[in-house]
Write a protein that holds these residues in place. Structure first.
Motif, PDB file in Angstrom:
ATOM      1  N   MET A   1       0.841  -1.174   0.000  1.00 50.76           N
ATOM      2  CA  MET A   1       0.000   0.000   0.000  1.00 50.76           C
ATOM      3  C   MET A   1       0.887   1.239   0.000  1.00 50.76           C
ATOM      4  N   ARG A   2       0.480   2.208  -0.761  1.00 47.98           N
ATOM      5  CA  ARG A   2       1.230   3.459  -0.842  1.00 47.98           C
ATOM      6  C   ARG A   2       0.609   4.484   0.111  1.00 47.98           C
ATOM      7  N   VAL A   3       1.422   5.038   0.991  1.00 45.27           N
ATOM      8  CA  VAL A   3       0.969   6.053   1.931  1.00 45.27           C
ATOM      9  C   VAL A   3       1.454   7.408   1.435  1.00 45.27           C
ATOM     10  N   LEU A   4       0.496   8.316   1.277  1.00 41.86           N
ATOM     11  CA  LEU A   4       0.809   9.673   0.839  1.00 41.86           C
ATOM     12  C   LEU A   4       0.790  10.556   2.081  1.00 41.86           C
ATOM     13  N   ASN A   5       1.945  11.115   2.413  1.00 40.46           N
ATOM     14  CA  ASN A   5       2.149  11.707   3.729  1.00 40.46           C
ATOM     15  C   ASN A   5       1.786  13.173   3.877  1.00 40.46           C
ATOM     16  N   ASP A   6       1.821  13.954   2.800  1.00 40.93           N
ATOM     17  CA  ASP A   6       1.538  15.376   2.944  1.00 40.93           C
ATOM     18  C   ASP A   6       1.045  15.949   1.616  1.00 40.93           C
ATOM     19  N   ARG A   7       0.672  17.220   1.655  1.00 44.89           N
ATOM     20  CA  ARG A   7       0.097  17.878   0.473  1.00 44.89           C
ATOM     21  C   ARG A   7       1.019  17.812  -0.737  1.00 44.89           C
ATOM     22  N   ASP A   8       2.314  18.050  -0.522  1.00 49.75           N
ATOM     23  CA  ASP A   8       3.250  18.045  -1.647  1.00 49.75           C
ATOM     24  C   ASP A   8       3.365  16.662  -2.270  1.00 49.75           C
ATOM     25  N   GLU A   9       3.424  15.643  -1.418  1.00 49.05           N
ATOM     26  CA  GLU A   9       3.517  14.272  -1.935  1.00 49.05           C
ATOM     27  C   GLU A   9       2.248  13.897  -2.696  1.00 49.05           C
ATOM     28  N   ILE A  10       1.103  14.280  -2.166  1.00 50.28           N
ATOM     29  CA  ILE A  10      -0.167  14.004  -2.849  1.00 50.28           C
ATOM     30  C   ILE A  10      -0.202  14.720  -4.195  1.00 50.28           C
ATOM     31  N   ALA A  11       0.158  15.990  -4.206  1.00 48.25           N
ATOM     32  CA  ALA A  11       0.164  16.761  -5.456  1.00 48.25           C
ATOM     33  C   ALA A  11       1.106  16.150  -6.486  1.00 48.25           C
ATOM     34  N   GLY A  12       2.201  15.591  -6.032  1.00 49.29           N
ATOM     35  CA  GLY A  12       3.177  14.991  -6.934  1.00 49.29           C
ATOM     36  C   GLY A  12       2.721  13.713  -7.593  1.00 49.29           C
ATOM     37  N   THR A  13       1.599  13.143  -7.145  1.00 50.73           N
ATOM     38  CA  THR A  13       1.105  11.901  -7.742  1.00 50.73           C
ATOM     39  C   THR A  13       0.197  12.123  -8.939  1.00 50.73           C
ATOM     40  N   SER A  14      -0.122  13.371  -9.244  1.00 50.20           N
ATOM     41  CA  SER A  14      -1.031  13.642 -10.352  1.00 50.20           C
ATOM     42  C   SER A  14      -0.510  12.990 -11.633  1.00 50.20           C
ATOM     43  N   GLY A  15      -1.376  12.208 -12.267  1.00 48.52           N
ATOM     44  CA  GLY A  15      -1.007  11.511 -13.492  1.00 48.52           C
ATOM     45  C   GLY A  15      -0.377  10.142 -13.271  1.00 48.52           C
ATOM     46  N   GLN A  16      -0.194   9.734 -12.026  1.00 48.65           N
ATOM     47  CA  GLN A  16       0.486   8.471 -11.727  1.00 48.65           C
ATOM     48  C   GLN A  16      -0.494   7.354 -11.350  1.00 48.65           C
ATOM     49  N   GLU A  17      -0.060   6.127 -11.596  1.00 49.67           N
ATOM     50  CA  GLU A  17      -0.766   4.966 -11.055  1.00 49.67           C
ATOM     51  C   GLU A  17      -0.292   4.780  -9.624  1.00 49.67           C
ATOM     52  N   LEU A  18      -1.241   4.599  -8.695  1.00 49.31           N
ATOM     53  CA  LEU A  18      -0.877   4.359  -7.293  1.00 49.31           C
ATOM     54  C   LEU A  18      -0.648   2.893  -6.993  1.00 49.31           C
ATOM     55  N   GLY A  19      -1.283   2.017  -7.752  1.00 50.98           N
ATOM     56  CA  GLY A  19      -1.093   0.589  -7.528  1.00 50.98           C
ATOM     57  C   GLY A  19      -2.349  -0.199  -7.809  1.00 50.98           C
ATOM     58  N   VAL A  20      -2.295  -1.471  -7.399  1.00 49.44           N
ATOM     59  CA  VAL A  20      -3.359  -2.425  -7.678  1.00 49.44           C
ATOM     60  C   VAL A  20      -3.658  -3.205  -6.400  1.00 49.44           C
ATOM     61  N   SER A  21      -4.936  -3.415  -6.136  1.00 49.79           N
ATOM     62  CA  SER A  21      -5.349  -4.178  -4.952  1.00 49.79           C
ATOM     63  C   SER A  21      -5.156  -5.679  -5.178  1.00 49.79           C
ATOM     64  N   GLU A  22      -5.447  -6.430  -4.133  1.00 51.46           N
ATOM     65  CA  GLU A  22      -5.494  -7.890  -4.227  1.00 51.46           C
ATOM     66  C   GLU A  22      -6.788  -8.296  -4.946  1.00 51.46           C
ATOM     67  N   TRP A  23      -6.810  -9.524  -5.439  1.00 54.01           N
ATOM     68  CA  TRP A  23      -8.031 -10.059  -6.042  1.00 54.01           C
ATOM     69  C   TRP A  23      -9.026 -10.407  -4.940  1.00 54.01           C
ATOM     70  N   VAL A  24     -10.308 -10.150  -5.198  1.00 52.43           N
ATOM     71  CA  VAL A  24     -11.389 -10.487  -4.273  1.00 52.43           C
ATOM     72  C   VAL A  24     -12.443 -11.257  -5.052  1.00 52.43           C
ATOM     73  N   GLN A  25     -12.858 -12.402  -4.507  1.00 47.10           N
ATOM     74  CA  GLN A  25     -13.865 -13.216  -5.181  1.00 47.10           C
ATOM     75  C   GLN A  25     -15.268 -12.707  -4.842  1.00 47.10           C
ATOM     76  N   ILE A  26     -16.105 -12.659  -5.857  1.00 46.45           N
ATOM     77  CA  ILE A  26     -17.486 -12.196  -5.703  1.00 46.45           C
ATOM     78  C   ILE A  26     -18.399 -13.421  -5.638  1.00 46.45           C
ATOM     79  N   SER A  27     -18.756 -13.790  -4.433  1.00 42.61           N
ATOM     80  CA  SER A  27     -19.574 -14.985  -4.205  1.00 42.61           C
ATOM     81  C   SER A  27     -21.061 -14.683  -4.356  1.00 42.61           C
ATOM     82  N   GLN A  28     -21.843 -15.726  -4.505  1.00 41.96           N
ATOM     83  CA  GLN A  28     -23.302 -15.545  -4.546  1.00 41.96           C
ATOM     84  C   GLN A  28     -23.797 -14.993  -3.212  1.00 41.96           C
TER      85      GLN A  28
END
Length: 158
Positions: A1-28
């Motif tokens: 997990m990516r932790v964004l610590n402050d305003r400048d770090e958050i602003a610097g992510t514009s246009g970036q991929e932050l990552g991908v979650s784990e797979w979750v199964q969708i049951s009935q």
């Protein structure tokens, strides 16, 4: 997990991929619980026998069930640190591109579209792409807008 610590770090992510979650199964069971919670008990979601003869050959998750997974799946990808309140401001657009059939696995790929300073914090626009394992098209693409509002401390409220 990516932790964004402050305003400048958050602003610097514009246009970036932050990552991908784990797979979750969708049951009935998950689909049925969502149907019970929302009152949307359409047969394509809750009737496996009838759905076997329907357009998808099985039951499918509600589009809004898929959308409702954004906070859970997003929390596996990123977090905003610091003394900010995270407020859902809205959705710019949502598209349900492909059905999520029962027992499919989904995950969330998160991109930062835009970060803007606002009077009391920041406005962050994120694109969430809910992917289905083994399927070329995503289940859902949603652009969310989150406000990060800096907390007021008692000494600041005079």
């Amino acid at each position: 997990m990516r932790v964004l610590n402050d305003r400048d770090e958050i602003a610097g992510t514009s246009g970036q991929e932050l990552g991908v979650s784990e797979w979750v199964q969708i049951s009935q069971e998950r689909i049925d619980l969502f149907a019970d919670a929302t009152g949307d008990r359409q047969w394509i979601h809750v009737d496996p026998e009838r759905s076997a003869e329907g357009p998808f050959g099985t039951t499918i998750a509600h589009g809004y069930l898929t959308l409702s997974l954004l906070p859970f799946l997003g929390a596996q990808v990123y977090a905003f640190a610091g003394d900010v309140a995270r407020v859902n401001y809205g959705l710019n657009k949502v598209r349900f591109v492909a059905p999520v059939t029962v027992d499919s696995k989904v995950r969330n790929r998160v991109h930062v579209v835009d970060v803007r300073d606002i009077e009391k914090g920041q406005q962050v626009t994120l694109r969430h792409t809910i992917e289905i394992k083994g399927v070329d098209k995503p289940a859902c693409v949603a652009e969310t807008v989150t406000l990060l509002v800096e907390a007021q401390h008692s000494e600041d409220r005079t």
